[in-house]
Each structure stands twice: as C-alpha cells, then as structure tokens.
Design a protein around this motif. Structure first.
Motif, short mmCIF file in Angstrom:
data_model
loop_
_atom_site.label_atom_id
_atom_site.label_comp_id
_atom_site.label_asym_id
_atom_site.label_seq_id
_atom_site.Cartn_x
_atom_site.Cartn_y
_atom_site.Cartn_z
N ASP A 13 3.03 -0.89 6.17
CA ASP A 13 3.48 -2.25 5.60
C ASP A 13 4.64 -2.84 6.21
O ASP A 13 5.77 -1.97 5.87
N GLU A 14 4.37 -3.61 7.24
CA GLU A 14 5.61 -4.45 8.03
C GLU A 14 6.82 -4.92 6.89
O GLU A 14 7.88 -4.78 7.30
N ARG A 15 6.44 -5.12 5.89
CA ARG A 15 7.25 -5.95 4.84
C ARG A 15 8.35 -4.85 4.60
O ARG A 15 9.51 -4.99 4.43
N PHE A 16 7.76 -3.78 4.12
CA PHE A 16 8.52 -2.35 3.44
C PHE A 16 9.37 -2.06 4.70
O PHE A 16 10.49 -1.70 4.45
N CYS A 17 8.78 -1.80 5.85
CA CYS A 17 9.55 -1.47 7.04
C CYS A 17 10.66 -2.44 7.26
O CYS A 17 11.79 -1.98 7.60
N ILE A 44 -5.25 10.08 1.44
CA ILE A 44 -6.30 9.57 2.67
C ILE A 44 -6.66 8.30 2.54
O ILE A 44 -6.71 7.59 3.73
N ASN A 45 -6.92 7.64 1.55
CA ASN A 45 -7.22 6.34 1.40
C ASN A 45 -6.12 5.58 0.45
O ASN A 45 -5.26 6.17 -0.23
N PRO A 46 -6.17 4.13 0.81
CA PRO A 46 -4.89 3.37 0.40
C PRO A 46 -5.25 3.31 -1.38
O PRO A 46 -6.07 3.12 -1.86
N HIS A 102 4.94 8.54 -2.45
CA HIS A 102 4.90 7.84 -3.50
C HIS A 102 5.49 6.48 -3.29
O HIS A 102 6.09 5.67 -4.21
N ALA A 103 5.69 6.07 -2.03
CA ALA A 103 6.34 4.94 -1.48
C ALA A 103 5.36 4.06 -0.61
O ALA A 103 4.31 4.65 -0.03
N PRO A 104 5.77 2.76 -0.35
CA PRO A 104 4.86 1.85 0.43
C PRO A 104 4.94 2.59 1.75
O PRO A 104 5.70 3.09 2.36
N THR A 105 3.70 2.61 2.45
CA THR A 105 3.57 3.08 3.96
C THR A 105 4.31 2.67 5.14
O THR A 105 4.12 1.56 5.21
N THR A 106 4.94 3.45 5.74
CA THR A 106 5.84 3.15 6.85
C THR A 106 5.19 3.54 8.25
O THR A 106 5.81 3.54 9.14
N VAL A 143 0.96 -1.36 0.10
CA VAL A 143 0.17 -0.10 0.06
C VAL A 143 0.89 1.39 -0.13
O VAL A 143 1.66 1.47 0.82
N ILE A 144 0.67 2.10 -0.86
CA ILE A 144 1.34 3.38 -1.00
C ILE A 144 0.79 4.37 0.06
O ILE A 144 -0.36 4.61 0.25
N GLY A 145 1.66 5.14 0.91
CA GLY A 145 1.28 6.06 1.71
C GLY A 145 1.24 7.44 1.23
O GLY A 145 2.11 7.72 0.43
N GLY A 146 0.52 8.23 1.72
CA GLY A 146 0.62 9.72 1.54
C GLY A 146 -0.68 10.27 0.99
O GLY A 146 -0.82 11.38 0.69
#
Length: 424
Positions: free
Chosen positions: A105-109, A25-27, A92-96, A20-23
């Motif tokens: 996203d714990e995988r991206f973290c 309001i919705n995923p 524009h990156a997976p949400t941390t 999921v991309i962060g930044g």
C-alpha cells in the motif's frame, strides 16, 4: 564515563480501513485498531550519533529506506551509515511489501516515511536540550513466548499451518535471549528502553484489528508504567512462532521479562560508539517448477480445508520470479557498537540457527541480531532448512534467496565484528 546524550520519540503512522493488511496469504481488511502503529526513534550520541528506528510494519525494502536515510543524513547532519531502521514484523498493519496475494500500500508507505522523518526531527530537537544520560544493560530471558515452529511431521514435511497432531519434534533451536538496554536522564527518569527478542510478531487481543502486535502492545503498556519510549527490535525469528499462547498471555510474559531485566540492569559505560554499514551481494535462487508445485500442493491439499487459493498464490509468485532466477542483487549488513554491546542488522527473517551462530562466533560477548534491518530479502534459511523444505523455503516473494545466503551473511557479519574488535 560521561559525554553521553540520548533522546527518544514515537509518532503514530496514519492508517485507515481501506488499506490492505499484510501478513497473511490473501488480502484482508481491518475495521478497528488496538494500540498505535508507530515509528519509534532513539538517538544516541557520544562523539558519534547513532539512530535506532523501529517501525510497526511487516517489512521495509531499501527502495524506501535508502531514501529515508538520505533525508535524515541531509537534514539532520547524521550519516546514513549510522542509521538503522527495522520493521517489527507485525502481521496486523497495512502491507509495506508486495508478497503472497497482495501489493504494498503506497499510501501507508508514504505515511510511514513521513512519520519516520518527523519522529527523528522530534528526537533531535529533544537531544539539543537534553543533559547527560546514562546507559544501563541487562540480558533478560523469555523462553516461553515462542518456540521453533518448523516441526517435523510424520509424513516427513515441515509444519506451517493446519493440524499438527502428528508432529514429532522441532527441527531447530529457539533463542530465549531478551537483552534490555535503557537510557536514563541525570534525574533517574527513563528516556528510552530498547529490547530484542526472536519470535514472529503475530497476535492481537481482539481479533482482526490493526495492531502493532503483541510486542508493540507490550511496549506501549510498559511506557505507561515506566515512562520514556520503549522500542522493540526483532531478533533472528525466521524459524520461530508462538504456537500455544494467546496474545494477552504473551503480552503479560514479555512485559514481565522486560521489567525484570530493567530492574536488574547495571550501569555500563559505552566508552565509544562505532558503526559500519556495508553492502553485500546475494542471488535470487534457481528453482525447479515441478518440484516446487509438488511440495506446495501436497502440503496444502493435506493440511488446508480450502487449498486451491493458497496453491494459486504460490504459482503466481513463482511465475513472476522465474525470469529473475540467478539474478544478482545487493542489500545491507550493519554493525553498531555501543561500547561492548554489538547490534548486527540483517535485512530479512533470519533463521534462529544462523543468529545463534553470529552470537557464538562474535568477539563481543553481548551480540544481538536485529532482523528486518534496512531492507527486506525474505526468509533467510540455513542449509539444513533447505534440505528439510517447508513453507519458509517454498519459492515466492517471501523466500527467494539462494541456498547458502544465510551462511554467507553469518561469515560477513562475523568478519565485520572482528574488524571492529580492538586487538587484545
């Protein structure tokens, strides 16, 4: 002058289309990428070792970063106090972080943590074999990429998204400072270039893609031309966005400003390197649910074509925060001195007015705020911004600190700067 050693490295943070991309309001999800999402590191040593780390992520909380700093300290004999880790705030990156309508996203973290550690190790290995380096500095300026985006509208609200034809005026300052610190080897080749600027890192060149944002794309373009590793550290950008330019144009203007400052840079001797990293206490704000609901619903119903999903997101965030009202929490403030250049690490999206106050009250002529450093405590507005309202002070996981937190951070940061300033 002498005794300075510097080494830099950058490593891609692995991501995929299922994250999921962060930044927003919705995923949402990206199917392609432009540039690399990276962990970039520069190690600066002169008796003391300092590590500056920049990660292409929306924000990073201390439950991740404290452990990373501990591993760096234990494995590489670098004090955690001497490590600054900042997020570039790319949208524009997976949400941390868990904010708005999505969970981190714990995988991206996990991938991000691995990249930080491996990049620090790579830079440390280069440092062992490096010769003496020299440091150069110039205060550049870029006054067109970004503006104070909290515009006063005719109905008395503060602009966030939607139409703005009825905008009257900005409600705060914009900071155009673009300091450039570069490190060159004895042969003149560039090892690292660090720059700082204060605008939200939003903008891709090709639509909905994974991207380091316009600052990251500019950095990676410059590396091809200048060599070395180019590292972006965000400033006090909480109240500043780009409202007018395409990402392509922002990239061009940022690159021109950085390169111009780099070419003007003069040799400076970091006579000493000093760091202080100190915990401070803040509180989760108490809020009135009825007032919050009224402010969010009024704006969204007037400015958004489909307001209800956004209104529901803010309701859910307030519901989850309600049990934490008044709660005491702790975060980090940090000051790093490279000679007479002071970097002040602040753990959130500091409003520009507050960043300018730190600069003006600092005993060091060259003082620059590094936002989103070592933790994430959301937007950090000034008192007047609380009075004016708007998205950045609507209560949620993006904005939850108590009124006055920003002024307290300014006071504590200035005190730390004065403690480090030599007596005249």
């Amino acid at each position: 002058m002498g005794g300075l050693k510097v080494a830099a490295a950058a490593t891609e943070i692995q991501a995929d289309d299922s994250m999921v991309i962060g930044g927003s309001i919705n995923p949402w999800f990206a199917s392609k990428k432009e540039g690399e999402l990276r962990a970039s590191v520069v190690i600066i040593e002169k008796e003391v070792k300092v590590v500056l780390i920049s990660c292409d992520a929306l924000a990073l909380q201390r439950d991740i970063l404290d452990g990373v700093c501990g591993r760096i300290g234990k494995g590489l004999n670098i004090s955690p106090e001497n490590v600054l880790i900042a997020a570039t705030h790319t949208h524009h990156a997976p949400t941390t972080v868990s904010v708005h309508g999505y969970q981190r996203d714990e995988r991206f973290c996990a991938n991000l943590k691995k990249s930080i550690i491996s990049t620090v190790r790579a830079a440390e290995k280069k440092l062992e074999d490096s010769g003496e380096a020299r440091m150069y500095f110039w205060l550049g300026n870029e006054a067109t990429v970004g503006q104070n985006s909290r515009l006063l509208l005719k109905d008395g609200t503060i602009y966030w998204v939607g139409p703005r034809e009825d905008a009257l005026r900005p409600t705060g300052p914009f900071d155009p400072d673009l300091p450039v610190i570069s490190f060159r080897k004895a042969n003149g080749n560039l090892e690292a270039l660090v720059f700082n600027h204060s605008t939200h890192n939003i903008g891709t060149t090709s639509g909905s893609m994974r991207s380091p944002g316009f600052y990251g794309l500019a950095s990676q373009d410059l590396e091809k031309k200048l060599g070395g590793t180019v590292i972006f550290l965000p400033g006090s950008f909480g109240s500043t966005h780009n409202l007018l330019l395409s990402a392509d144009e922002m990239i061009i203007r940022i690159k021109d400003a950085i390169e111009g400052a780099f070419l003007e840079s003069t040799l400076t001797d970091p006579s000493s390197i000093t760091t202080v990293k100190r915990e401070f206490e803040y509180r989760v704000r108490k809020f009135d649910e009825e007032s919050e609901e009224k402010a969010v619903s009024y704006y969204c119903n007037k400015r958004l074509k489909n307001p209800e999903p956004t209104i529901q997101v803010f309701r859910r965030m307030r519901s989850q925060l309600s049990e934490h009202q008044g709660e005491s929490r702790r975060s980090w403030l940090q000051v790093i001195l490279l000679g007479d250049i002071a970097l002040v690490g602040v753990p959130g999206e500091l409003f520009t007015e507050l960043g300018i106050q730190i600069k003006r009250r600092s005993p060091f002529r060259h003082t620059y705020v590094v936002g989103l450093s070592n933790d994430y405590i959301g937007y950090i507005p000034d008192e007047r911004a609380f009075d004016l309202g708007g998205y950045q002070v609507w209560t949620g996981f993006h904005s939850f600190v108590d009124r006055g937190t920003g002024e307290s951070i300014v006071n504590q940061a200035v005190q730390m700067l004065h403690e480090l300033h030599p007596p005249s």
